[in-house]
Design an enzyme around this catalytic site. Structure first.
Site, PDB file in Angstrom:
ATOM      1  N   ARG A   1      -3.712  -3.437 -16.561  1.00  0.00           N
ATOM      2  CA  ARG A   1      -4.687  -2.578 -17.111  1.00  0.00           C
ATOM      3  C   ARG A   1      -5.239  -1.188 -16.285  1.00  0.00           C
ATOM      4  O   ARG A   1      -4.850  -0.133 -16.727  1.00  0.00           O
ATOM      5  CB  ARG A   1      -5.923  -3.337 -17.391  1.00  0.00           C
ATOM      6  CG  ARG A   1      -5.846  -4.527 -18.487  1.00  0.00           C
ATOM      7  CD  ARG A   1      -6.908  -5.554 -17.947  1.00  0.00           C
ATOM      8  NE  ARG A   1      -7.946  -5.099 -18.689  1.00  0.00           N
ATOM      9  CZ  ARG A   1      -8.492  -5.232 -19.608  1.00  0.00           C
ATOM     10  NH1 ARG A   1      -7.787  -6.214 -20.535  1.00  0.00           N
ATOM     11  NH2 ARG A   1      -9.816  -4.535 -20.433  1.00  0.00           N
ATOM     12  N   THR A   2      -5.587  -1.657 -15.100  1.00  0.00           N
ATOM     13  CA  THR A   2      -6.180  -0.396 -14.173  1.00  0.00           C
ATOM     14  C   THR A   2      -4.827   0.603 -14.235  1.00  0.00           C
ATOM     15  O   THR A   2      -4.740   1.720 -14.063  1.00  0.00           O
ATOM     16  CB  THR A   2      -6.712  -0.781 -12.928  1.00  0.00           C
ATOM     17  OG1 THR A   2      -7.673  -1.925 -13.389  1.00  0.00           O
ATOM     18  CG2 THR A   2      -7.142   0.245 -12.186  1.00  0.00           C
TER      19      THR A   2
ATOM     20  N   LYS B   1       8.761  -6.659   3.958  1.00  0.00           N
ATOM     21  CA  LYS B   1       9.963  -6.363   5.105  1.00  0.00           C
ATOM     22  C   LYS B   1       9.162  -6.271   6.293  1.00  0.00           C
ATOM     23  O   LYS B   1       9.543  -6.112   7.206  1.00  0.00           O
ATOM     24  CB  LYS B   1      10.732  -5.035   4.621  1.00  0.00           C
ATOM     25  CG  LYS B   1      11.612  -5.392   3.474  1.00  0.00           C
ATOM     26  CD  LYS B   1      12.317  -3.892   3.337  1.00  0.00           C
ATOM     27  CE  LYS B   1      12.973  -3.984   1.934  1.00  0.00           C
ATOM     28  NZ  LYS B   1      13.243  -2.586   1.401  1.00  0.00           N
TER      29      LYS B   1
ATOM     30  N   ARG C   1      -4.432   0.336  -5.111  1.00  0.00           N
ATOM     31  CA  ARG C   1      -5.235  -1.022  -4.917  1.00  0.00           C
ATOM     32  C   ARG C   1      -4.758  -1.901  -3.900  1.00  0.00           C
ATOM     33  O   ARG C   1      -3.537  -1.932  -3.600  1.00  0.00           O
ATOM     34  CB  ARG C   1      -5.052  -1.674  -6.343  1.00  0.00           C
ATOM     35  CG  ARG C   1      -5.663  -3.154  -6.495  1.00  0.00           C
ATOM     36  CD  ARG C   1      -5.775  -3.682  -7.803  1.00  0.00           C
ATOM     37  NE  ARG C   1      -6.984  -3.172  -8.620  1.00  0.00           N
ATOM     38  CZ  ARG C   1      -7.111  -3.787  -9.725  1.00  0.00           C
ATOM     39  NH1 ARG C   1      -6.339  -4.763 -10.103  1.00  0.00           N
ATOM     40  NH2 ARG C   1      -8.014  -3.049 -10.297  1.00  0.00           N
TER      41      ARG C   1
ATOM     42  N   HIS D   1     -14.947  -0.932  -6.678  1.00  0.00           N
ATOM     43  CA  HIS D   1     -13.876  -0.388  -7.762  1.00  0.00           C
ATOM     44  C   HIS D   1     -14.495   0.637  -8.389  1.00  0.00           C
ATOM     45  O   HIS D   1     -15.069   0.495  -9.611  1.00  0.00           O
ATOM     46  CB  HIS D   1     -13.471  -1.786  -8.588  1.00  0.00           C
ATOM     47  CG  HIS D   1     -12.569  -1.535  -9.488  1.00  0.00           C
ATOM     48  ND1 HIS D   1     -11.766  -0.273  -9.700  1.00  0.00           N
ATOM     49  CD2 HIS D   1     -12.086  -2.372 -10.437  1.00  0.00           C
ATOM     50  CE1 HIS D   1     -11.042  -0.452 -10.588  1.00  0.00           C
ATOM     51  NE2 HIS D   1     -11.149  -1.685 -10.953  1.00  0.00           N
TER      52      HIS D   1
END
Lengths: 426, 316
Positions: free
Chosen positions: B58-59, B86, B108, B136
């Site tokens: 969604r974000t 890696k 994020r 957030h």
């Protein structure tokens, strides 16, 4: 060779005094301490201290030197030079290297390296259990023969109480000192900070300060059961103090230490996730800091150390939770600890008891005293000299100090080990 | 418009005026988004990279649409699949991307503080799309815009935030934003899901829904973050729903015109009753999603303006 210090402010932690006077050294040993230089001056090197403080050298209990395994983080040479510059005349080194110092052969290697490379005294500790894994005890007897000063798994808690109680009993039979990290391991698992408003605001996984008391309570019960000689490496919370006081009052063979960072910084200093402030145990609230500073002043907490823990940039340049714990401290121990004196929490002789006399006594070392017959391990310092710390000037190979850019007071002028100068300020 | 920030890392750094500036502009974008022709040109020629070190549909979609509507070139990087595996460190990844000259980095990360750390190492604008349990900010801003549009104001409201506060960055950003805008905040949840000393944030704390919801204007439900839990925070989902799940009966304690919000994705039947979530008279959950795009357009627009101004100041 004879060395004479005149016009010194003599800090005697044993007598608890701070007096002007003179001190003479002959052949690595203090031969005279007094108000005036009564015995006739021989052909001696005379050092005019200009009223600055002359004290027994610091005995730093719990220094990590990263040999064997990670010499790029800190070697005996670099740590030794840092110690000399910080007024530390004896480093008591930790066995939490990779691999751990848990057998006589490794211990002998370490002691040999230390003697070759470090300009100060080095006394090595060994692991209490093999690989510091908390399962089988090490060869405590052989390790003592090889020179182990104490036994510790450092910041790893032995969770199996049966293993720990047996190790304590066995150590007791040899008169060995066991150093442990009091912490309830399950409650503190995964924690990066102390629970409270700050950790909540920053969204960091946190541990209640109560975990330290729970760990100490358990250890005290085990000491009562086994009669072992025990030292708690770091007591950093107010709530653990009554338990410690009770155990001492009940005559148990227990002492406690604290790292200088927990005496001078609190959780708020972490600010925007500054990983140089990530320590183990994590920094506490100001209330705890004040309480433990007073406990040092009263003598309940016996020992202040640097808990010198070198970490390279890679292990610190990570998100806070992932970053490695620990800070270096050999060179900043003295000015940081002097904050307690400047803040009026304690006087210089009391501070020196915790920095020098008590750790030496606890480990059965001859240092920490300012009297005829004691080794001439000395530090000459100006407790008031101000400076702003620039970490680039430090001698450690790793530069993870939380004090970078901070104003500090107290500079070492010179450090002597067995009457020989190992450091002189430019 | 004055918005004196280089990055949008959290609500903590914003003041009332900043928040109002952002919401006013977002209001305009909300109107634009309802037009058949939705294109603006505020980000034309700019490169926006979405770096998601944690799963998000969604974000990420919301930021992507916001960027595209304003004309940016948008690239999505699924970081779990790439260099992190890696062994590359966060800072190395950031430096690598930085060398590609992005203008906007949307990040994020599952760890608190990771976005702050990354922002120190790059020279473009960084938007925090959620870091660990910390902040957030665009979620709090879109919640604020939704409330302002539904209630006609964003001050002197009584707002309840319910559920898993301890693991929620949404809760932290909302507590800060709504507090800065001078609202009365109540936190409701079981004590095992409350952060320690949370009362020091200037909020009231309740462990009983009926008591906590009394006469509130806004009910904000949080997702029960099951995937974050080590285990054992609540006895069971059904007991949680019984005591803390929002249904019509519990909502009865709130004001008659109280609105119901949820940041999504919802666990129907765990923290919120499905029928209630779909009730268009009470639930503004769909409006929140709509406002999300508008708020992100506004935030990126303002940061891009600042960046242009800074660059032309250097050039002249």
């Amino acid at each position: 060779m004879t060395l004479t210090f005149i016009n010194a402010m003599l800090i005697d932690p044993e007598a608890g005094t701070q007096t002007s006077g003179a001190l003479q050294v002959d052949n690595g040993t203090i031969t005279y301490v007094g108000a005036t230089l009564a015995p006739p001056l021989k052909d001696a090197n005379v050092i005019d201290c200009q009223g600055k403080c002359l004290a027994p050298g610091i005995v730093d209990l719990g220094v990590k030197v990263c040999e064997p395994g990670e010499r790029h983080k800190e070697s005996y040479r670099s740590a030794g030079r840092a110690a000399a510059a910080g007024g530390v005349t004896t480093m008591v080194t930790r066995p939490d290297t990779a691999p751990a110092i848990d057998n006589p052969e490794t211990l002998e290697f370490v002691i040999r390296r230390a003697n070759e490379a470090a300009p100060v005294n080095v006394v090595a500790m060994a692991a209490l259990t093999k690989g510091r894994e908390g399962r089988e005890m090490t060869e405590i007897g052989f390790l003592m023969d090889a020179g182990a000063a104490a036994f510790t798994d450092c910041d790893r808690v032995i969770t199996d109480t049966k293993v720990f109680s047996r190790a304590l009993s066995y150590a007791r039979s040899l008169g060995a000192l066991v150093i442990a990290h009091p912490q309830e391991p399950v409650l503190s698992a995964g924690a990066a900070a102390t629970s409270g408003k700050f950790a909540s605001l920053r969204g960091l996984p946190a541990v209640s300060p109560m975990a330290e008391r729970m760990g100490l309570d358990r250890d005290i019960a085990l000491i009562e059961m086994t009669g072992a000689r025990y030292h708690a490496d770091q007591i950093t919370t107010a709530r653990a103090l009554p338990a410690l006081a009770r155990a001492k009052k009940n005559g148990l063979d227990i002492t406690a230490g604290i790292g200088v960072h927990h005496l001078t910084l609190n959780a708020l200093d972490i600010a925007d996730y500054r990983t140089f402030f990530k320590l183990k145990p994590p920094l506490r609230d100001e209330d705890d800091r004040v309480a433990v500073a007073e406990a040092v002043a009263s003598g309940l907490i016996d020992v202040i150390s640097s808990m010198h823990t070198p970490q390279d940039e890679e292990s610190k340049r990570l998100p806070f939770e992932e970053a490695a714990s620990g800070a270096i401290g050999l060179e900043t121990l003295l000015p940081a600890a002097l904050r307690l004196v400047h803040a009026g929490v304690m006087d210089l002789p009391t501070l020196w008891r915790a920095l020098s006399l008590n750790p030496a006594r606890r480990l059965g070392l001859p240092g920490g005293r300012l009297e005829a017959g004691a080794p001439a391990d000395l530090v000459l310092f100006d407790p008031h000299a101000p400076f702003v710390l620039d970490r680039a000037t430090l001698r450690s190979k790793s530069l993870n100090t939380p004090f970078d850019g901070m104003r500090m007071q107290g500079k070492v002028r010179a450090t002597y080990v067995a009457g020989k100068s190992v450091y002189e300020a430019a | 418009m004055h918005f004196p920030h280089r990055h949008l890392l959290g609500i903590e750094q914003l003041n009332q005026q900043d928040i109002t500036t952002l919401l006013d502009l977002a209001d305009k974008y909300a109107e634009l988004n309802r037009q058949p022709e939705k294109h603006g040109d505020a980000l034309r020629g700019l490169t926006q990279i979405n770096m998601f070190f944690e799963n998000s549909t969604r974000t990420q979609a919301s930021f992507e649409i916001a960027g595209k509507r304003l004309g940016a070139d948008v690239m999505n990087m699924a970081m779990q699949a790439s260099s992190i595996k890696k062994g590359e460190t966060l800072i190395d990844t950031a430096m690598t991307l930085n060398a590609m000259h992005p203008d906007l980095l949307v990040v994020r990360h599952p760890q608190s503080g990771a976005v702050d750390l990354l922002a120190q190492k790059v020279n473009c604008a960084v938007l925090n799309a959620g870091d660990g349990r910390h902040e957030h900010p665009t979620q709090a801003l879109l919640d604020a815009l939704t409330i302002r549009r539904a209630k006609g104001r964003l001050h002197r409201l009584s707002i309840a935030i319910c559920g898993d506060i301890a693991h929620s960055r949404v809760a932290r950003s909302n507590i800060m934003l709504l507090g800065k805008m001078e609202n009365r905040i109540r936190l409701i949840g079981p004590p095992t899901l409350m952060p320690s000393q949370v009362a020091d944030f200037g909020v009231e704390v309740f462990d009983d829904m009926a008591e906590g919801l009394r006469d509130v204007d806004v009910v904000m439900m949080l997702r029960l973050q099951r995937e974050r839990m080590d285990g054992g925070f609540i006895p069971s989902e059904r007991e949680y729903f019984h005591r803390y799940g929002l249904d019509a009966q519990k909502l009865g304690a709130a004001r008659e015109d109280a609105i119901v919000m949820h940041p999504g994705p919802m666990n129907r039947g765990v923290e919120i009753d499905g029928t209630l979530a779909d009730d268009i008279n009470r639930s503004v959950i769909q409006d929140q999603v709509e406002m999300g795009v508008a708020v992100r357009m506004a935030a990126m627009d303002l940061l891009a303006q600042n960046q242009r101004a800074a660059r032309s100041a250097v050039a002249s």
